[in-house]
Design a protein around this motif. Structure first.
Motif, PDB file in Angstrom:
ATOM      1  N   ARG A   1       0.835  -1.204   0.000  1.00  0.00           N
ATOM      2  CA  ARG A   1       0.000   0.000   0.000  1.00  0.00           C
ATOM      3  C   ARG A   1       0.872   1.257   0.000  1.00  0.00           C
ATOM      4  NH1 ARG A   1      -5.367  -0.506   1.589  1.00  0.00           N
ATOM      5  NH2 ARG A   1      -5.407   1.423   2.779  1.00  0.00           N
TER       6      ARG A   1
ATOM      7  N   MET B   1      -4.754  -3.042  -6.193  1.00  0.00           N
ATOM      8  CA  MET B   1      -3.690  -2.264  -5.549  1.00  0.00           C
ATOM      9  C   MET B   1      -2.555  -2.031  -6.538  1.00  0.00           C
ATOM     10  SD  MET B   1      -2.778  -0.450  -3.069  1.00  0.00           S
ATOM     11  CE  MET B   1      -4.301  -0.744  -2.178  1.00  0.00           C
TER      12      MET B   1
ATOM     13  N   TYR C   1      -1.988  -8.553  -1.448  1.00  0.00           N
ATOM     14  CA  TYR C   1      -3.020  -8.312  -2.465  1.00  0.00           C
ATOM     15  C   TYR C   1      -2.976  -9.335  -3.591  1.00  0.00           C
ATOM     16  CZ  TYR C   1      -3.992  -3.924  -0.163  1.00  0.00           C
ATOM     17  OH  TYR C   1      -4.351  -2.980   0.774  1.00  0.00           O
TER      18      TYR C   1
END
Length: 234
Positions: free
Chosen positions: A6, A140, A132
């Motif tokens: 992230r 993402m 992810y």
């Protein structure tokens, strides 16, 4: 890798969206790119997470809103980085951080930061954990299509914090106790660049830090190596 997917995605987005104003510093935790002094001083206990101006704690997805709010605040001083010199034999870097305050004030110090872009390395140390993978956690930035972990051969890390010069809270003596508005103050930072770091991909950052609350009130960034174009313009 301590610097989460992230964080990577949102930092790259902000860099591309606000190239002239966003200054990102990726402080790693729990991997070979960790700078222990910086990691310990920042004190982030769980990832993903980070600070904007060292006063707004946010998930990476909240960095943009916090950044835009900060950009609405008028800084107490102009700041710039200049006079960058790199000695290829000793690998010593020196650079000046200058600032000019709009009015009389006190309790500010300057800090210097080294960051490196384009960092790569061998597996498994430079593999990237990827929660992810497979798409179950949503999109993402393309990481949902990559395996877990992402092989080191497919990873390039940017804005990697390589060191603080003068201390996390600022270098003692970098600014006088009483600051006169309109005067230009300059402080020179020096450091030795590790042989494993690519000086051609490094940047130097100057931070202006409020000593009353520890927040960053302004910053400036330049490439560590002065380019031929810059030399020609001087």
């Amino acid at each position: 890798c301590g610097w989460c997917v992230r964080g990577i995605v949102y930092m790259e987005y902000l860099h591309e969206t606000y190239p002239d104003t966003w200054i990102g510093i990726a402080v790693h935790n729990g991997d070979v790119m960790t700078d222990a002094e910086y990691d310990d001083a920042l004190g982030i206990n769980s990832f993903p997470g980070g600070y904007v101006s060292r006063k707004i704690m946010a998930d990476p997805s909240g960095f943009e809103d916090a950044f835009l709010d900060e950009m609405e605040i008028i800084a107490p001083a102009f700041i710039n980085v200049g006079n960058r010199v790199f000695n290829s034999e000793t690998r010593e870097i020196s650079f000046d951080v200058s600032c000019e305050f709009v009015g009389d004030t006190e309790n500010y110090l300057l800090s210097g930061i080294l960051v490196e872009n384009g960092v790569t390395g061998p597996a498994p140390d430079y593999n990237q954990a990827n929660a992810y993978s497979g798409g179950a956690s949503g999109e993402m930035g393309g990481f949902e299509d990559l395996p877990n972990p992402v092989p080191a051969a497919d990873m390039v890390y940017n804005d990697v914090a390589r060191g603080i010069i003068g201390g996390f809270d600022g270098a003692e003596g970098s600014l006088p106790t009483t600051i006169i508005g309109g005067e230009v103050y300059t402080y020179t930072f020096t450091a030795t660049v590790d042989e494993d770091w690519d000086e051609n991909n490094m940047e130097v950052i100057g931070l202006l830090i409020n000593q009353e609350d520890g927040t960053i009130v302004n910053a400036a960034k330049e490439h560590m190596i002065v380019s031929v174009e810059e030399l020609a313009g001087n």
